[in-house]
Scaffold this motif. Structure first.
Motif, PDB file in Angstrom:
ATOM      1  N   ARG A   1      76.052   1.492   7.338  1.00 32.99           N
ATOM      2  CA  ARG A   1      76.422   0.840   5.954  1.00 32.99           C
ATOM      3  C   ARG A   1      76.413  -0.700   6.322  1.00 32.99           C
ATOM      4  NH1 ARG A   1      80.168   4.740   5.710  1.00 32.99           N
ATOM      5  NH2 ARG A   1      81.916   3.485   6.531  1.00 32.99           N
TER       6      ARG A   1
ATOM      7  N   ALA B   1      77.758 -10.345   8.455  1.00 29.45           N
ATOM      8  CA  ALA B   1      78.037 -10.221   6.807  1.00 29.45           C
ATOM      9  C   ALA B   1      77.817 -11.442   6.372  1.00 29.45           C
ATOM     10  CB  ALA B   1      79.486  -9.831   6.695  1.00 29.45           C
TER      11      ALA B   1
ATOM     12  N   ARG C   1      72.660  -2.090   6.274  1.00 21.56           N
ATOM     13  CA  ARG C   1      72.294  -2.186   4.850  1.00 21.56           C
ATOM     14  C   ARG C   1      72.318  -3.259   4.104  1.00 21.56           C
ATOM     15  NH1 ARG C   1      72.742   3.589   5.203  1.00 21.56           N
ATOM     16  NH2 ARG C   1      74.639   3.588   4.115  1.00 21.56           N
ATOM     17  N   THR C   2      73.600  -3.892   4.326  1.00 16.20           N
ATOM     18  CA  THR C   2      73.830  -5.068   3.587  1.00 16.20           C
ATOM     19  C   THR C   2      73.766  -6.452   4.305  1.00 16.20           C
ATOM     20  OG1 THR C   2      76.181  -4.948   4.169  1.00 16.20           O
ATOM     21  CG2 THR C   2      75.859  -4.010   2.070  1.00 16.20           C
ATOM     22  N   ALA C   3      73.955  -6.342   5.713  1.00 16.98           N
ATOM     23  CA  ALA C   3      73.803  -7.537   6.614  1.00 16.98           C
ATOM     24  C   ALA C   3      72.602  -7.594   7.395  1.00 16.98           C
ATOM     25  CB  ALA C   3      75.107  -7.736   7.312  1.00 16.98           C
TER      26      ALA C   3
END
Length: 141
Positions: free
Chosen positions: A19, A78, A22-24
């Motif tokens: 997860r 992040a 997918r964002t970082a």
């Protein structure tokens, strides 16, 4: 950075790592799935390093060593935590691991289009070797 804790990933971290990437992380790989990360953690339990702040994952790096060459992959921070020294702390931990294992050279896989990452790696003492072109073939099992 006293509030930053770096530790090795455990099998229970795999879903959270995926997860997080997918964002970082920029881009994906054929091995960015539960089985791929699970094999990494099972084969080399100290390779996947996680940076946490107050129990929340804020960064990752894979510090792989095959007995010959040290390789860094998936250095990711992040988005809201960048430019705070997290990547530097992760790479210091990776390089300590490499040195302890007897590594003499570290390579980093960095996306060509990720200019921001190029600056980060250069500031960390890495240099680009344009004469090497990596050829990659996905392996099917």
């Amino acid at each position: 950075m006293s509030d930053l804790h770096i530790r090795c990933a455990a099998p229970t971290d795999i879903d959270a790592v995926l997860r997080f990437w997918r964002t970082a992380a920029e881009g994906t790989s054929i091995s960015d799935d539960r089985d791929g990360v699970g094999r990494l953690v099972a084969r080399d339990p100290e390779a996947l390093l996680l940076a946490e702040r107050d129990g929340v994952m804020v960064g990752t790096v894979i510090a792989g060593f095959d007995g010959w060459r040290c390789s860094a992959y998936r250095l990711a921070v992040a988005p809201g935590c960048r430019r705070q020294g997290i990547a530097t702390a992760l790479m210091e931990a990776a390089e300590q691991r490499f040195t302890a294992l007897g590594g003499r050279r570290a390579d980093a896989m960095v996306l060509e289009a990720n200019e921001r990452a190029h600056h980060t790696w250069a500031a960390s003492g890495y240099h680009r070797e344009d004469h090497w072109r990596r050829w990659v073939k996905p392996l099917r099992g």
